[in-house]
Write an enzyme that holds these catalytic residues in place. Structure first.
Site, PDB file in Angstrom:
ATOM      1  CD  GLU A 271      -2.981   1.079   2.283  1.00  0.00           C
ATOM      2  OE1 GLU A 271      -3.824   1.993   2.367  1.00  0.00           O
ATOM      3  OE2 GLU A 271      -3.004   0.072   3.023  1.00  0.00           O
TER       4      GLU A 271
ATOM      5  CE  LYS B 238      -9.725  -0.002   6.117  1.00  0.00           C
ATOM      6  NZ  LYS B 238      -8.756  -0.875   6.701  1.00  0.00           N
TER       7      LYS B 238
END
Length: 454
Positions: free
Chosen positions: A258, A274
């Protein structure tokens, strides 16, 4: 500045092994498998300034002198302004500050409680200022030696790197002890984790928050050299924002998928994650889990909340009307998990710099929750130990004003002959405690596999 191309028949990790014992050696390690996100890898060592802070106490090492002061963020802004260079280059890094910002740096930006135990004691900020380094382009296979200076010292540094690369033999990695009986323990029981999730759902019911990122930390005995362990982690879980940082008394081994924030030519990008599913045992199961994630309204709602939070954070430093979301609900595939990912971007207002961006957006919303401040208060209440480096950021701030920072997930810290890693997930109203607990274990699968690999 100096940029010199070098032809050598070595992989980036082999090059890093040659320089790994140099002072404060850092490897920003982008995998070949993710060329869209991880186009370059960066190696740097022997900083001319070191800045380290804990709470509000700052230690600066410069020219064999140690200075103690306060206000690390203000100091970082001043030092980057002092060494600012107005050069143009297609390379992501010529020279700059490289290192990490721990999650607990958030206390410099907001008034938050501090009740969680600080037992590992990692600095809130630990950066070296490097005149240059080694940059590898994964798309072209080219190496570049860089230095932000143009003087005899810069030439000597580049010549040193050339000579060492041409003369050196790649060191062998040291083998460790047997892993057959390795024990990994959490800082919280399964029952306590379930209880915390149910408490978060009560906060949501009462209107305090929409989502909180709840995590647990694992620790185990370290049975091999950190660099050997990192070599296994990058085999098991290659990632676009991986890194290895070698500080004197601790090391950071990251296989993060990420990006937190990137600034390039006054444009900002963030890429929140997410939504997670484990990889299947076969192609059919893989496809079933992939489709399950793509079609999950719960996971899409989680991600949308964080996208809105990131848009709000970016609006604090963006030119009016430039915040946009070009990618929403994109599925990304990794060796052990699938993720849902989005991208938020904007144009940076001229009156702000990279440090202002960090001040207004750190830590990333995907690993706190929404609203962010209330979520961080609840994290402190429910997680028994401080996060330290976990969910902070690793990366660089270039002397020309650009930067690239990851979110510190899928990451181990090695310190005092122990290894620590932390995993968790976003909790929303319809979260199931048992499923959330299992998701945290799925996210730690690659780390456990690397720890147990002989």
């Amino acid at each position: 500045m100096i940029v010199k191309k070098l032809q050598i028949d070595l992989q980036p990790f082999e090059v890093f092994q040659i320089f790994a014992q140099e002072d404060q050696a850092i490897f920003l390690d982008s995998s070949d498998k993710y060329k869209k996100l991880g186009e370059y890898s960066i190696i740097c060592f022997n900083p001319f300034i070191k800045i380290k802070s804990k709470n509000n106490q700052v230690i600066i090492e410069k020219d064999n002198e140690i200075i103690e002061t306060t206000e690390p963020i203000k100091l970082l802004k001043q030092y980057l302004a002092k060494y600012r260079k107005n050069y143009q280059s297609n390379l992501p890094f010529i020279g700059g500050a490289v290192g990490h910002f721990s999650y607990d740096l958030c206390h410099h930006f907001e008034e938050l409680p501090r009740t969680a135990v600080d037992d590992v004691k990692i600095p809130d900020l630990n950066l070296g200022f490097y005149n240059g380094g080694i940059v590898f382009n994964h798309q072209t296979g080219e190496y570049f030696l860089t230095d932000a200076q143009v003087n005899s010292k810069a030439k000597a540094r580049v010549d040193y790197m050339i000579k060492k690369l041409k003369d050196a033999k790649v060191p062998d990695l040291k083998t460790g002890q047997s892993k057959s009986n390795i024990k990994i323990k959490s800082n919280i029981t399964k029952k306590e984790y379930h209880r915390a999730i149910n408490k978060i759902k009560k906060y949501i019911e009462n209107g305090d928050i929409y989502q909180v990122n709840m995590t647990q930390r694992f620790e185990t005995e370290l049975r091999e050299e950190p660099l050997t362990l990192y070599s296994k982690l990058r085999q098991v879980n290659p990632a676009p924002f991986a890194a290895y940082l070698n500080f004197q008394d601790y090391q950071i081994l990251s296989s993060s998928p990420e990006r937190f924030i990137r600034s390039k030519n006054k444009k900002l990008f963030t890429r929140p994650i997410k939504g997670t599913r484990p990889r299947g045992k076969n192609k059919a199961e893989d496809m079933k889990l992939k489709q399950e994630l793509i079609n999950s309204e719960k996971d899409k709602a989680e991600l949308l909340m964080i996208v809105d939070l990131e848009r709000n954070d970016f609006s604090k430093v963006a030119k009016t009307g430039t915040v946009k979301v070009p990618e929403l609900f994109v599925l990304e595939q990794y060796p052990t998990v699938f993720h849902l990912v989005s991208q938020v971007e904007c144009e940076l207002d001229e009156k702000y710099d990279a440090v202002d961006c960090i001040r207004n957006t750190f830590p990333g919303g995907s690993i706190t929750g929404a609203p962010k401040i209330r979520a961080m208060e609840i994290i402190d209440e429910l997680e028994p130990t401080q996060r330290n480096i976990y969910t902070g950021s690793i990366g660089y701030l270039d002397f020309n004003g650009d930067m690239d920072l990851n979110i510190v997930i899928r990451t181990m810290v090695t310190k005092d002959k122990k290894a620590y890693f932390q995993v968790g997930g976003g909790i929303v109203w319809d979260s199931d405690a048992a499923a959330e607990y299992q998701e945290s274990l799925d996210k730690g699968k690659a780390l456990v596999e690397a720890l147990k690999m002989e």
